[in-house]
Design a protein around this motif. Structure first.
Motif, PDB file in Angstrom:
ATOM      1  N   GLU A   8       0.820  -1.217   0.000  1.00 49.36           N
ATOM      2  CA  GLU A   8       0.000   0.000   0.000  1.00 49.36           C
ATOM      3  C   GLU A   8       0.851   1.263   0.000  1.00 49.36           C
ATOM      4  OE1 GLU A   8      -3.514   2.090   2.722  1.00 49.36           O
ATOM      5  OE2 GLU A   8      -2.956   0.002   3.067  1.00 49.36           O
ATOM      6  N   TYR A   9       1.938   1.269   0.782  1.00 50.46           N
ATOM      7  CA  TYR A   9       2.751   2.478   0.852  1.00 50.46           C
ATOM      8  C   TYR A   9       3.414   2.775  -0.496  1.00 50.46           C
ATOM      9  CZ  TYR A   9       7.358   0.190   0.981  1.00 50.46           C
ATOM     10  OH  TYR A   9       8.500  -0.507   0.662  1.00 50.46           O
ATOM     11  N   LYS A  10       3.754   1.723  -1.248  1.00 52.42           N
ATOM     12  CA  LYS A  10       4.343   1.923  -2.578  1.00 52.42           C
ATOM     13  C   LYS A  10       3.303   2.492  -3.536  1.00 52.42           C
ATOM     14  CE  LYS A  10       7.417  -2.115  -2.101  1.00 52.42           C
ATOM     15  NZ  LYS A  10       7.773  -3.443  -2.679  1.00 52.42           N
ATOM     16  N   GLN A  11       2.088   1.939  -3.466  1.00 52.32           N
ATOM     17  CA  GLN A  11       1.023   2.403  -4.346  1.00 52.32           C
ATOM     18  C   GLN A  11       0.705   3.880  -4.116  1.00 52.32           C
ATOM     19  OE1 GLN A  11       0.037   0.874  -6.824  1.00 52.32           O
ATOM     20  NE2 GLN A  11      -0.316  -1.305  -6.518  1.00 52.32           N
ATOM     21  N   SER A  12       0.914   4.341  -2.883  1.00 51.91           N
ATOM     22  CA  SER A  12       0.601   5.741  -2.582  1.00 51.91           C
ATOM     23  C   SER A  12       1.554   6.707  -3.283  1.00 51.91           C
ATOM     24  CB  SER A  12       0.646   5.968  -1.062  1.00 51.91           C
ATOM     25  OG  SER A  12       1.978   5.949  -0.579  1.00 51.91           O
ATOM     26  N   TRP A  13       2.689   6.192  -3.779  1.00 49.54           N
ATOM     27  CA  TRP A  13       3.657   7.038  -4.482  1.00 49.54           C
ATOM     28  C   TRP A  13       3.725   6.736  -5.972  1.00 49.54           C
ATOM     29  CZ3 TRP A  13       5.708  11.157  -2.265  1.00 49.54           C
ATOM     30  CH2 TRP A  13       5.818  11.197  -0.870  1.00 49.54           C
ATOM     31  N   SER A  14       3.184   5.616  -6.400  1.00 55.21           N
ATOM     32  CA  SER A  14       3.394   5.166  -7.780  1.00 55.21           C
ATOM     33  C   SER A  14       2.388   5.762  -8.762  1.00 55.21           C
ATOM     34  CB  SER A  14       3.326   3.641  -7.850  1.00 55.21           C
ATOM     35  OG  SER A  14       2.017   3.191  -7.598  1.00 55.21           O
ATOM     36  N   SER A  15       2.759   5.736 -10.033  1.00 49.62           N
ATOM     37  CA  SER A  15       1.871   6.215 -11.093  1.00 49.62           C
ATOM     38  C   SER A  15       1.469   5.088 -12.034  1.00 49.62           C
ATOM     39  CB  SER A  15       2.561   7.323 -11.896  1.00 49.62           C
ATOM     40  OG  SER A  15       3.795   6.874 -12.438  1.00 49.62           O
ATOM     41  N   GLU A  16       2.117   3.931 -11.897  1.00 48.74           N
ATOM     42  CA  GLU A  16       1.817   2.789 -12.759  1.00 48.74           C
ATOM     43  C   GLU A  16       2.329   1.502 -12.116  1.00 48.74           C
ATOM     44  OE1 GLU A  16       3.815   4.557 -16.000  1.00 48.74           O
ATOM     45  OE2 GLU A  16       5.702   3.515 -15.653  1.00 48.74           O
ATOM     46  N   ASN A  17       1.877   0.367 -12.659  1.00 48.92           N
ATOM     47  CA  ASN A  17       2.313  -0.934 -12.165  1.00 48.92           C
ATOM     48  C   ASN A  17       2.884  -1.772 -13.310  1.00 48.92           C
ATOM     49  OD1 ASN A  17       1.560  -0.877  -9.340  1.00 48.92           O
ATOM     50  ND2 ASN A  17      -0.565  -0.910 -10.019  1.00 48.92           N
ATOM     51  N   ILE A  18       3.926  -2.523 -12.999  1.00 54.12           N
ATOM     52  CA  ILE A  18       4.552  -3.420 -13.971  1.00 54.12           C
ATOM     53  C   ILE A  18       4.276  -4.857 -13.540  1.00 54.12           C
ATOM     54  CG2 ILE A  18       6.709  -4.092 -15.096  1.00 54.12           C
ATOM     55  CD1 ILE A  18       5.861  -1.202 -15.640  1.00 54.12           C
ATOM     56  N   ASP A  19       3.845  -5.707 -14.469  1.00 55.32           N
ATOM     57  CA  ASP A  19       3.598  -7.109 -14.152  1.00 55.32           C
ATOM     58  C   ASP A  19       4.905  -7.822 -13.834  1.00 55.32           C
ATOM     59  OD1 ASP A  19       0.786  -7.390 -14.422  1.00 55.32           O
ATOM     60  OD2 ASP A  19       0.990  -7.292 -16.600  1.00 55.32           O
TER      61      ASP A  19
END
Length: 241
Positions: free
Chosen positions: A186-197
């Protein structure tokens, strides 16, 4: 998917685990100041308040270092803090169970000639390390491998304060992508703009290999169930082994 992933799928490889690696695209920012200005007003205000409150506890400092004597000392401190944190949470880390894991990072932190882009970002309070991130620069990408903070200072959110400053430093150094690696915490998602598989494959060629891949595939859900039902005290003991 990458060409390798497609080839593995065509050969009926086992999908052992499918995760996401959060990533922040920094290409649109010209400076650390511009990045901070892109955060919500509430978040900016909160971070300023937390940094000020942390500074009221003593001399607070943010630094980034490449390999060298001080980086070596701080890497040892960061890894010890991470191990302690994992044990307190009852989290069993396969990486820390590997006897070569910590010596590997110690060596990289010490070797100025390694040329692998090693760096450690830290927040210190009166010279005491309270948050650290160990990562690697490669081309236009920075990859964050190990992040940790001292739980004694949890109320100041030193981990988030450090990430904001690391992101800013990356922009100032021409980095375009900040890779948090899997899993998608969750803490990473709060800073990220996209996700890589990120997909772990197994391609068995023998009966023993098929059994091994089957066991690995079943182990993921089973581990999740055990973590939910086992007492925290048991998990803490297991994590120390």
């Amino acid at each position: 998917h990458s060409a390798v992933a497609c080839a593995l799928e065509q050969n009926n490889a086992y999908v052992l685990k499918h995760r996401k690696a959060p990533q922040t695209n920094l290409q649109g920012f010209q400076s650390a100041k511009e990045f901070s200005a892109s955060l919500t007003a509430t978040r900016r205000k909160k971070h300023r308040r937390l940094w000020k409150r942390l500074g009221e506890q003593g001399g607070v400092k943010f630094e980034i270092r490449g390999p060298g004597p001080q980086a070596s000392i701080q890497t040892r401190q960061a890894l010890a803090l991470k191990r302690k944190s994992l044990e307190e949470q009852g989290t069993i880390s396969r990486a820390f169970l590997n006897k070569g894991f910590e010596p590997f990072f110690h060596a990289l932190a010490s070797d100025k000639n390694a040329n692998v882009g090693f760096q450690i970002g830290t927040i210190t309070l009166d010279e005491k390390l309270i948050a650290a991130e160990i990562g690697f620069m490669s081309g236009d990408t920075y990859t964050a491998h190990i992040g940790v903070y001292d739980n004694k200072y949890r109320k100041f959110a030193p981990g988030h304060l450090l990430i904001e400053r690391m992101l800013g430093a990356c922009i100032e150094n021409g980095i375009e992508h900040y890779d948090f690696l899997a899993p998608e915490d969750e803490y990473k998602q709060s800073w990220s703009s996209e996700n890589i598989d990120v997909i772990d494959f197994g391609l068995p060629k023998t009966k023993a290999g098929y059994l091994y891949c089957s066991a690995l595939k079943m182990a993921g859900p089973a581990t999740s169930v055990l973590k939910r039902v086992l007492p925290k005290s048991f998990l803490r003991i297991a994590a120390q082994k």
